[in-house]
Design an enzyme around this catalytic site. Sequence first.
Site, short mmCIF file in Angstrom:
data_model
loop_
_atom_site.label_atom_id
_atom_site.label_comp_id
_atom_site.label_asym_id
_atom_site.label_seq_id
_atom_site.Cartn_x
_atom_site.Cartn_y
_atom_site.Cartn_z
N SER A 161 0.83 -1.15 -0.01
CA SER A 161 -0.07 -0.08 -0.03
C SER A 161 0.87 1.32 0.13
O SER A 161 2.13 1.04 0.68
CB SER A 161 -0.89 -0.14 1.45
OG SER A 161 -1.68 1.13 1.32
N TYR A 210 -2.11 -0.63 10.42
CA TYR A 210 -2.08 -0.91 9.07
C TYR A 210 -0.73 -0.69 8.34
O TYR A 210 -0.27 -1.29 7.71
CB TYR A 210 -3.33 -0.19 8.36
CG TYR A 210 -3.43 -0.82 6.69
CD1 TYR A 210 -3.37 -2.18 6.62
CD2 TYR A 210 -3.14 0.27 5.93
CE1 TYR A 210 -3.92 -2.39 5.12
CE2 TYR A 210 -3.26 -0.12 4.74
CZ TYR A 210 -3.52 -1.33 4.18
OH TYR A 210 -3.82 -1.77 2.83
#
Length: 272
Positions: A154, A168
């Site tokens: 990501s 995350y």
Amino acid sequence: MADNPFDFTGRTALVTGCGSNKGIGFATARLLARLGGSVAITSTTAERIEERGAELRRDGATVFSHVADLTDRGQAFELVAAAQEALGPVEILVNAAGMVQTGIDPVGAPFGELEPEDFQRELEITLKTAFHTTQAVIPSMVERQYGRIVMVSSVTGPYVTAPGSAAYAAAKGGMDGMMRTIAFENGRFGITANSVAPGWIATHSSTPDELTAGHHTPIGRPGTPDEVAGLIAYLASESASYVTGQSVVVDGGNMIQEPHGIDLYDTDDSAT
């Protein structure tokens, strides 16, 4: 190198995180199958993974579907063993599992309020799933002197972050660090390891705010899972044989802009 480096005929790919038909994992499995590869797909939910397998078979794909909770190391190794028994040695691994798990709320607390068990759970779901499956496939790749490993990372963590994203971001940052070490240690065995770093991509897990943010990229819309899958297919192909240890951003140019939330093409001058 093959005459057509994007012909995956004779190659077997294992793609994790394929439960959603609107996700990056399933889009990748579908594309690799359309390019001739045999694909093994997995999810934590039996009904979903059987549906995804049926969709691929209707398109003529050779597919093996398997239910596994990849936070469990034993299940990850069982998945790889079953996939290789069904389809042959896994030469391509796409680690797309992570972020969310069916029936479990995502972690979104500010760092100062983040519970240790929630932080650990995010690491288990997003980072350790990739750790387990990659360790399971590496030995056969080394033996065959060939392998393509692609992490679905990501922009959050490796490049940018947002409030509530500490767990995350840490998991995805760790994924990229792990990927580079895998690339460094295994390059002489014909194995490459890379990651893709999606930005605002429209999937089933996207929130309304995230979809709105996608409209403020230079491209002017959120990306699609198929657009990420195209990049993954390149990194898994013969053409990418000299690309390793890299994180490639696919975010519609969002990271290159200084002004965010501004539509540069808005010609409405009613306020002047």
